[in-house]
Design a protein around this motif. Structure first.
Motif, mmCIF file in Angstrom:
data_model
loop_
_atom_site.group_PDB
_atom_site.id
_atom_site.type_symbol
_atom_site.label_atom_id
_atom_site.label_comp_id
_atom_site.label_asym_id
_atom_site.label_seq_id
_atom_site.Cartn_x
_atom_site.Cartn_y
_atom_site.Cartn_z
ATOM 1 N N LYS A 127 0.730 4.354 0.144
ATOM 2 C CA LYS A 127 0.584 5.470 1.076
ATOM 3 C C LYS A 127 1.347 5.231 2.377
ATOM 4 O O LYS A 127 1.836 6.167 2.987
ATOM 5 C CB LYS A 127 -0.886 5.707 1.399
ATOM 6 N N ASP A 128 1.391 3.969 2.801
ATOM 7 C CA ASP A 128 2.091 3.657 4.043
ATOM 8 C C ASP A 128 3.603 3.806 3.890
ATOM 9 O O ASP A 128 4.276 4.278 4.793
ATOM 10 C CB ASP A 128 1.777 2.228 4.500
ATOM 11 N N TYR A 159 0.873 -1.161 0.000
ATOM 12 C CA TYR A 159 0.000 0.000 0.000
ATOM 13 C C TYR A 159 0.912 1.213 0.000
ATOM 14 O O TYR A 159 1.532 1.538 1.015
ATOM 15 C CB TYR A 159 -0.912 -0.041 1.219
#
Length: 124
Positions: A20-21, A18
């Motif tokens: 964004k992490d 992911y």
């Protein structure tokens, strides 16, 4: 290619990461319609480690927009060598992202899924 990723576990990480992490900077760039492109040596130190872990030497990622906003991104990775992406390669990816965004929007219109599409853009 995905075959060049070192192990099955690495492939699974690639399939499920992911961004964004791991790469909050990317969202900032995508939100202002900028691309993320270069060899991993060009990337901030905190981004290099996870990219190295899955064997990426360089990448080029371009945001996908629909009329509702940012939907995702399309990108290419180089696992074999550190590649400098040419203007033409970046332009081709931008066209592909534009066409993909238009296709996603058209899919939403045809399937009466615009509300779901709009929510997915807001949650991106």
């Amino acid at each position: 290619t995905i075959e060049s990723v070192k192990t099955k576990e690495d492939r699974e990480k690639l399939d499920t990461f992911y961004y964004k992490d791991l790469f909050p900077r990317w969202e900032e760039y995508f939100r202002i319609n900028h691309i993320v492109c270069g060899t991993i040596d060009d990337f901030p130190k905190n981004e290099r480690q996870p990219l190295n872990q899955i064997g990426i030497k360089s990448l080029c990622a371009v945001p996908i927009y629909t009329p509702y906003g940012l939907w995702g991104f399309i990108g290419f990775n180089s696992y074999h060598k550190k590649k400098e992406w040419s203007y033409d390669e970046e332009a081709i990816l931008k066209v592909a992202a534009h066409v993909t965004g238009a296709g996603i929007y058209q899919w939403g219109l045809r399937n009466n899924e615009n509300e779901i599409l709009q929510k997915s853009c807001l949650n991106f």
